[in-house]
Design an enzyme around this catalytic site. Structure first.
Site, PDB file in Angstrom:
ATOM      1  N   TYR A  67       0.848  -1.200   0.000  1.00  0.00           N
ATOM      2  CA  TYR A  67       0.000   0.000   0.000  1.00  0.00           C
ATOM      3  C   TYR A  67       0.876   1.239   0.000  1.00  0.00           C
ATOM      4  CZ  TYR A  67      -4.992  -0.650   0.132  1.00  0.00           C
ATOM      5  OH  TYR A  67      -6.282  -0.861  -0.241  1.00  0.00           O
ATOM      6  N   ASP A 244      -6.489  14.881 -24.128  1.00  0.00           N
ATOM      7  CA  ASP A 244      -6.476  13.445 -23.860  1.00  0.00           C
ATOM      8  C   ASP A 244      -5.795  12.796 -25.059  1.00  0.00           C
ATOM      9  OD1 ASP A 244      -7.020  10.755 -23.670  1.00  0.00           O
ATOM     10  OD2 ASP A 244      -9.108  11.011 -23.038  1.00  0.00           O
ATOM     11  N   THR A 273      -3.478   7.053 -21.717  1.00  0.00           N
ATOM     12  CA  THR A 273      -3.296   5.690 -21.250  1.00  0.00           C
ATOM     13  C   THR A 273      -1.892   5.284 -21.674  1.00  0.00           C
ATOM     14  OG1 THR A 273      -4.272   4.894 -23.297  1.00  0.00           O
ATOM     15  CG2 THR A 273      -5.700   4.940 -21.366  1.00  0.00           C
ATOM     16  N   ARG A 282      -1.384  -1.738 -19.096  1.00  0.00           N
ATOM     17  CA  ARG A 282      -2.698  -1.103 -19.012  1.00  0.00           C
ATOM     18  C   ARG A 282      -2.681  -0.092 -17.854  1.00  0.00           C
ATOM     19  NH1 ARG A 282      -7.190  -2.187 -21.572  1.00  0.00           N
ATOM     20  NH2 ARG A 282      -5.951  -3.566 -22.866  1.00  0.00           N
TER      21      ARG A 282
END
Ligand code: DSN
Length: 480
Positions: A67, A244, A273, A282
């Protein structure tokens, strides 16, 4: 892939699959089958690619178990020194590759990257001035009345983005996506004759609508965008320019899009992305100017859950690959191959949206064959050609059936397909489309969903594709 890499990757995957098989054989089987499917089909989905073994192997390890909410050097958990290294290296590569002032490597996907961008712009443009006006240092110090005023201000903001049927993306303010619920949205389309962006029309709309955010970028527009012009429009109306670049990040990274076509020097915030033309894992990425950096850096926990450290590590590896001369050669080939694909279609009488392409994708208007996009997509799949249906401008068949099929060159170019191969791909696709008819509905009328492909076509096209696919193997030498 060198022989040594193939051997090492084969050993790694064989061992990994044995371990997985011992726990859940169906998953090991699906992983094996996916490689076979990808090896044996003509993958033309414009948003897909094949990541390198180095990128793929980086995703599966114990970084996944940590984490690390927060940001580099400022985490909500102890023991994050290795994650700090990973995130810093990923951000460093992203900054240097794209020439950005700031990079944020945490977004888990493109949608997440856009959400981080939206909230960062809202924080910078709306929240910070509102706090100053209220005379408080932190949102936690706002009393309930002031908080209600701020919430109302957030809800009043406007966004102007490209319409879906002109090639825009769902996350640019459309109703099924949360962006359409967060913002008052209006869309700019393309010129009805040329189907190209009309910057004067965008400027006129922006003057009238006065958006907080002007979004440029697309997922199905087969042309380059002049980002310098978009910035002029944004500046004139006081908007933040957000780009984008998810689809064409590989062409920016590979220096195919430069000058006015490179969004990074012109936009305040750029999202992408990492798995499309950029050929990474991904995930998502946000680039920003120094001015927006502090608010983007609040992405986690403002919008995102704990960072996926194994994915940030794989992004760092992919970005390192994208900084090589080989990647620039690849990116140029992606664009050259798209031109060859487009010419292959037009020379055989097909209709393309905008008449061609100058990026990585081609949008075929299949209504000329009497088909919907859905019928064309399924007929092509029957013949082993993997594509996706897509709306065309002012599409009479809506977003479900559509009238187009979108095709991209990034994946097959990664396999080594060249211009002549893409001309042959166009020939095979035209063969399928011209021999497909709509299947009738129960009433006997031509339907929009199902197709009938003439006998023998699928076998013929599969055999021709198999030859090309064998000539350009996927992960050559990798044996499972
Ligand atoms: N799903 C991606 C695409 O195919 O373009 C965009 O989110």
């Amino acid at each position: 892939m060198s022989d040594t890499t193939s051997q090492l990757a084969s050993t790694a995957y064989q061992s990994a699959l044995q371990v997985i098989e011992g726990v859940e054989p169906r998953i090991a089987g699906a992983i094996r089958s996916e490689l076979t499917d990808q090896r044996e089909s003509l993958k033309l989905i414009a948003s897909e690619n094949y990541a390198s073994p180095a990128v793929l192997l980086t995703m599966g390890n114990w970084l996944s178990d940590k984490y690390a909410e927060g940001t580099v050097g400022h985490r909500f958990y102890a023991g994050c020194q290795n994650v700090d290294t990973v995130e810093s290296v990923a951000a460093e590569h992203a900054r240097e590759l794209f020439g950005a002032e700031y990079a944020y490597a945490q977004p888990h996907s493109g949608i997440d990257a856009n959400l981080v961008a939206f909230w960062s712009i809202l924080a910078h443009r709306v929240e910070t001035p509102a706090l100053a006006e209220a005379g408080v240092k932190s949102m936690n110090d706002l009393d309930e009345d002031a908080w209600e005023v701020l919430r109302k201000k957030f809800g009043e903001q406007r966004m102007l983005g490209m319409s879906l049927d002109a090639g825009g993306h769902l996350t640019h303010g459309f109703r099924p996506n949360i962006s359409g619920k967060m913002f008052h949205q209006r869309s700019y389309g393309t010129d009805p004759e040329t189907q190209l962006l009309d910057y004067d029309a965008v400027a006129a709309q922006a003057r009238e609508f006065k958006p907080l955010i002007l979004i440029a970028g697309y997922s199905a527009y087969p042309r380059r965008v002049n980002f310098a012009k978009m910035r002029e429009i944004a500046d004139e109306v006081g908007a933040t320019l957000m780009v984008d670049m998810a689809h064409f990040a590989g062409l920016v990274a590979g220096k195919v899009f430069t000058g006015d076509e490179d969004p990074v020097p012109h936009a305040h915030v750029v999202t992408t992305t990492t798995h499309k033309s950029l050929r990474g894992p991904r995930g998502g990425l946000v680039l920003a100017t120094e001015e927006y950096a502090p608010s983007v850096d609040r992405g986690c926990p403002m919008v995102l859950g704990g960072p996926l450290s194994h994915m940030m590590a794989a992004k760092a590896v992919a970005l390192a690959e994208a900084r090589t001369p080989e990647f620039q050669t690849y990116a140029q080939a992606v664009a050259d191959n798209a031109k060859a694909l487009a010419e292959g279609f037009t020379s055989r009488g097909a209709t393309l949206v905008t008449g061609g392409t100058d990026n990585h994708l081609v949008l075929v208007d299949v209504s000329a064959y009497g088909l919907t996009g859905r019928q064309a997509e399924s007929a092509l799949l029957e013949a082993g050609v993997v594509t996706n249906r897509n709306s065309v401008p002012n599409d009479p068949n809506g977003a479900w059936y559509t009238s187009g099929v979108r095709l991209g060159t990034p994946a097959l170019t990664s396999r080594g397909f060249a211009a002549a191969d893409f001309d042959r791909v166009a020939e095979l696709i035209v063969d399928v489309l011209s021999q497909t008819t709509p299947a009738p509905t129960k009433s006997g009328a031509p339907g929009k969903a199902k197709h009938i492909l003439a006998d023998g076509v699928a076998d013929r096209v599969r055999a021709a594709s198999a030859e090309m696919l064998q000539t350009h193997p996927l992960y050559p030498g990798l044996e499972l």
